[in-house]
Each structure stands twice: as structure tokens, then as C-alpha cells.
Design a protein around this motif. Structure first.
Motif, short mmCIF file in Angstrom:
data_model
loop_
_atom_site.label_atom_id
_atom_site.label_comp_id
_atom_site.label_asym_id
_atom_site.label_seq_id
_atom_site.Cartn_x
_atom_site.Cartn_y
_atom_site.Cartn_z
N ALA A 1 -24.73 -10.71 4.06
CA ALA A 1 -25.62 -10.83 5.08
C ALA A 1 -25.88 -12.38 4.95
O ALA A 1 -27.44 -12.56 4.93
N GLY A 2 -25.18 -13.35 5.21
CA GLY A 2 -25.61 -14.78 5.21
C GLY A 2 -25.90 -15.77 6.58
O GLY A 2 -26.07 -14.88 7.60
N PRO A 3 -26.21 -16.34 6.37
CA PRO A 3 -26.46 -17.61 7.80
C PRO A 3 -25.38 -17.20 9.07
O PRO A 3 -25.89 -16.70 9.58
N SER A 4 -24.25 -16.71 8.35
CA SER A 4 -23.16 -17.20 9.42
C SER A 4 -23.14 -15.36 9.33
O SER A 4 -23.02 -15.06 11.19
N GLY A 5 -22.76 -14.36 8.74
CA GLY A 5 -22.71 -13.12 8.65
C GLY A 5 -24.12 -12.62 9.95
O GLY A 5 -24.07 -11.83 10.97
N LEU A 6 -25.08 -12.39 9.13
CA LEU A 6 -25.83 -12.63 10.42
C LEU A 6 -26.46 -12.61 11.26
O LEU A 6 -26.42 -12.48 12.62
N ALA A 7 -25.17 -14.70 11.67
CA ALA A 7 -25.74 -14.84 12.87
C ALA A 7 -24.86 -14.18 14.44
O ALA A 7 -24.87 -13.94 15.67
N PRO B 1 -36.32 -11.85 8.04
CA PRO B 1 -36.61 -11.17 9.25
C PRO B 1 -35.57 -11.01 11.17
O PRO B 1 -35.34 -9.73 11.08
N LEU B 2 -34.44 -11.49 10.38
CA LEU B 2 -33.74 -11.66 11.64
C LEU B 2 -32.50 -10.19 10.52
O LEU B 2 -32.22 -9.59 11.28
N ALA B 3 -32.35 -9.53 9.57
CA ALA B 3 -31.62 -8.55 8.74
C ALA B 3 -32.59 -7.55 9.55
O ALA B 3 -32.18 -6.60 9.87
N ALA C 1 -17.09 -13.59 6.40
CA ALA C 1 -18.59 -14.10 5.77
C ALA C 1 -19.16 -13.77 4.78
O ALA C 1 -19.91 -14.67 4.88
N SER C 2 -18.37 -13.66 3.86
CA SER C 2 -18.41 -13.65 2.21
C SER C 2 -18.89 -14.96 1.33
O SER C 2 -19.13 -15.13 0.07
N GLY C 3 -18.32 -16.16 2.16
CA GLY C 3 -19.05 -17.47 1.77
C GLY C 3 -18.05 -18.06 0.59
O GLY C 3 -17.28 -17.13 -0.02
N THR C 4 -18.37 -18.71 -0.61
CA THR C 4 -18.18 -18.92 -2.00
C THR C 4 -18.22 -18.90 -2.59
O THR C 4 -18.11 -19.40 -3.85
N TRP C 5 -19.75 -18.66 -2.43
CA TRP C 5 -20.54 -18.98 -4.11
C TRP C 5 -20.43 -18.44 -5.21
O TRP C 5 -20.28 -18.93 -6.27
#
Length: 438
Positions: free
Chosen positions: A11-17, A92-94, A149-153
Motif C-alpha cells: 500500500a505504497g504510492p504505486s500499489g494504491l495508484a 487519505p487514498l487508502a 508493488a512491495s518495493g525494496t525498502w
């Protein structure tokens, strides 16, 4: 399989988009986030200010969904911190997506229903299964498609110069940070001490500028910048030539800190060992040089994708960058980092496993310089493909702001020569490597 959800991991920027795009297409998304909130990873670098302004950080579909909820957009030209991006947009998007987003749901595996990786027969006729761990126990979710879209963080690169932890690195973990320090909260840890910063990307520059400012306020603070490459050169970025002014200004500030003597630069230092001593830790390079003792090490050497839970998914990844094979040549840091990534979408991101896509920062594998704009365009194309709108999926348009330099993380000892391509190479700044500290 049309009644099944499209699972989005993260639920990061790409996942929520991606979820907002799916809703617009009349498809049902299910976003699974291991953290307790939207943008959980973004919130961990809450103190870092983004290069991109708000106008480039809000996905168009996300904006349309938020508008229906009466969202008040931030000023388009402002540059938020990670905390502000998470609180004012991602959360807010979530919330607008409602129960389509589940928190505390860690994906531990994805597979094809009833078939392990080896079985080919009927693979394209079966849905995907997503294995999830929650506080309530284990769960298996059946999905028509999966977007990772889990990223690499969660998987930073180690300090070791060969991509593996240096000898003694794990034992010295309490002296090593792998994220940009929050000096507002951790000033006591670094003020007045000897700090080594390893890395040549924008995160390293951010840390150097912050630590140089700390050194001005606390004169006993000594900052050493460890570069694996043989010269600083393009590590400072394109300055005024950078099409993201805030990113260019960061490099200018880092160069000024070096030239003012607040940061000492050591080039060609590829760490092979970390040794604990009474006064801190001593770092040794593969050429035998020793640096230290230092009190703290900030290792900002990039990130890598976690592929461990995709063992049953058929992937076609570049052997060097671990990005999708069709995308890798477009983002190869051995060639450039000037932001001239050609338009790409579902075609470049598709995998041999039907209806499975790597999107967002994870799609870049180990390659650097990923921007939110890239992820937003990726998921627009991928969602169009899943929805059967193949024409829209192919009509990919993406113009990224260039950094003003060519030559990326693949640079070893020599700076790349200007090729007349996307940009020229600024003159290298020669900074001699000092001898070991007593």
C-alpha cells in the motif's frame, strides 16, 4: 476468474495508484500491506524531503478518487517530506479505497493454484494463489492477477563492496545504519563523533549534507565519505542541469560541503571487513587501506528486491539488475542515470507467469533513480492490460526529468566519457584519498 480480485502487494504510492486504476476499470482490487498503515515504508523516511513537487506525487486516478471524498490537495509546487506524503496523500487514498486495503497482511508466497513452478500443463487456466500471514493466522487468497508493488525498502544493500556483508558487518550492526539518519531525533548519536558515509546516490548526498550541517553546529563532528568509484565526478549530480531543481540543489550543497572541508572524501574504497575496537569500528578496503576508528557508519549503497517469496512464480529477470528482462536495458545503471528512461508499461513488465507483474520500485530491481511518475504510468498500463484494453496498455507516454548527468551506479574506477547522448559529463573533481587515521 473474472469475479476474483486483483491482488496488489503493498500500500505504497504505486500499489494504491494501481488500486485506484482498478476501481476506475470496474475491477475489484485487494491491497495487502504488511505494515500498520498506508505508506508504511515512506513513513520510515519521514524526515527526508522529496525532490519531486506535489504535482508529480499524486496519481491522476488517485486524485479523481480523492476528489469524490472532498480531498483538499496540497500546493502543487511544494515539496513534501516523507511524513507529509504519507499523511496528506497516501493515508487519505487508502481511506477512500476502504476495505479494499488490508493492513497487517504479509504476503509470504504467490503460486499458481494446484501447480508448482515446474508444472506447465494448464497453467494459464488456473488463478493465482496468494499466501498471507496475519495476526489471526494463515490465509490463502485466490486472485485473477497479482501486481507486486512491495518495493525494496526492506532489503538495503550491505556495506560490503562485493554485494555481500563485509566480514564483521553483522557483528557491528549497532554501529551501522542503512537509512538516512533522522538527525532531529538522533543528533546525540552522531554529534561530535566520527561518521563514515558509504554510497554515491542521492540518499548518500542527503546524509552528507545533513551531517555537514551537524558538523557546523558541533565542531567535533568528523564526516568521511567513502566512494567505491575512483573519483567523485558525477556523484554530485547535474546541478543546474538537473530538471528537478531540488535534486540538483542537493548535489550543489554536497559539493560545497566537500569544498569547505566539512566532508573528507575517500575514493576507491570497497569495504571488505569491519572490525570492532574499543574506540568504535575500523573499516578495511580490498586494497588494504584501513579507515578509522569511526563511531558510526551510514551505509547508503542502494536497495535490492526481495524475491524469496516468489520462488513458485516463473520470472524472467535480468541477471545483473534483477529487473524484468525487457525493462532492464532501459534502466541499466552501467549505461546511464540521466532520467531518459523510454516509455514502458505492461509489455516490458509482463512475466512468463500469466497475469503477474512487478511494478513500482521493485520493477527496477537494483537500479537506482526511480520516480513516482514512473510507477504511476506503469500501473496505468498494466491495469489497462488486465482489463483487456490492450490499446491503452500500449499507449505509454512517460517523460522523466533528467538528472543532467550520464553514468550511473555501474561506474567502477573511471568516469564515463560524454557520448553526445542524453547529456554531457561534467568535469570530474579530483579528491585524493587520505591515509588511514591513527
Amino acid at each position: 476468474m473474472g469475479a476474483l480480485p486483483v491482488v496488489v502487494v503493498g500500500a505504497g504510492p504505486s500499489g494504491l495508484a494501481a488500486a485506484a486504476r482498478l476501481v476506475e476499470r470496474g475491477l475489484e482490487p485487494l491491497v495487502l500491506e504488511s505494515g500498520p498503515r498506508a505508506g508504511a515504508a515512506v513513513a520510515q523516511w519521514r524526515h527526508v524531503r522529496l525532490f519531486s513537487p506535489w504535482s508529480e506525487l499524486v496519481d491522476p486516478a488517485g486524485r479523481r478518487l480523492l476528489d469524490t471524498a472532498g480531498w483538499a490537495p496540497p500546493p502543487a509546487d511544494d515539496h513534501p517530506t516523507g511524513a507529509e506524503w504519507a499523511a496528506r496523500y497516501l493515508a487519505p487514498l487508502a481511506a477512500a479505497l476502504g476495505d479494499r486495503v488490508r493492513f497487517g497482511a504479509r504476503v509470504v508466497g504467490v503460486a499458481r493454484r494446484g501447480r508448482d513452478r515446474l508444472v506447465a500443463e494448464g497453467r494459464d487456466r488456473e488463478p493465482l494463489t496468494v499466501h498471507v500471514e496475519t495476526a489471526a493466522g494463515e490465509e490463502r487468497i485466490t486472485a485473477r492477477a497479482v501486481l507486486d508493488a512491495s518495493g525494496t525498502w526492506g532489503t538495503p544493500n550491505p556495506l560490503g563492496g562485493d554485494g555481500l556483508p563485509a566480514l564483521g558487518e553483522r557483528a557491528a550492526a549497532d554501529r551501522i545504519a542503512y537509512r538516512v539518519p533522522d538527525l532531529a531525533a538522533e543528533a546525540r548519536r552522531y554529534a561530535g563523533g566520527r561518521v563514515a558515509v558509504a554510497g554515491s546516490g542521492h540518499s548518500a548526498l542527503t546524509a552528507l549534507v545533513a551531517l555537514a550541517d551537524l558538523a557546523e553546529r558541533h565542531p567535533g563532528t568528523r564526516v568521511t565519505w567513502l566512494l567505491r568509484r575512483g573519483a567523485a565526478g558525477t556523484a554530485f549530480g547535474g546541478g543546474a542541469a538537473d530538471q528537478l531543481p531540488a535534486r540538483g540543489a542537493l548535489g550543489v550543497a554536497a559539493r560545497a560541503a566537500v569544498e569547505a572541508g566539512r566532508v573528507t572524501v575517500v575514493t576507491g574504497f570497497r569495504t571488505v571487513s569491519v572490525t570492532r575496537v574499543d574506540e568504535g569500528v575500523v573499516l578495511e578496503s580490498e586494497d588494504g587501506r584501513r579507515l578509522g576508528p569511526v563511531d558510526e557508519v551510514v551505509a547508503l549503497t542502494g536497495f535490492r528486491p526481495d524475491l524469496s517469496w516468489l520462488s513458485e512464480i516463473r520470472l524472467d529477470l535480468d541477471p545483473a539488475s534483477q529487473a524484468p528482462a525487457a525493462l532492464a536495458p532501459l534502466i541499466d545503471p552501467n549505461v546511464h542515470s540521466c532520467g531518459t528512461v523510454p516509455p514502458h508499461g505492461a509489455e516490458e513488465l509482463r512475466q512468463p507467469e500469466p497475469d503477474f507483474y512487478l511494478v513500482g520500485m521493485k520493477s527496477y530491481g537494483r537500479a537506482p533513480t526511480f520516480l513516482a511518475l514512473t510507477g504511476y504510468e506503469q500501473v496505468r498500463s498494466v491495469v489497462a492490460e488486465i482489463a483487456g484494453d490492450h490499446g491503452a496498455a500500449r499507449r505509454v507516454e512517460l517523460t522523466l526529468p533528467g538528472t543532467g548527468v550520464c553514468g550511473g551506479a555501474g561506474v567502477f574506477d573511471a568516469e564515463p566519457a560524454a557520448t553526445g547522448g542524453c547529456c554531457g559529463t561534467p568535469a570530474a573533481v579530483e579528491l585524493a584519498a587520505p591515509g588511514p587515521r591513527p
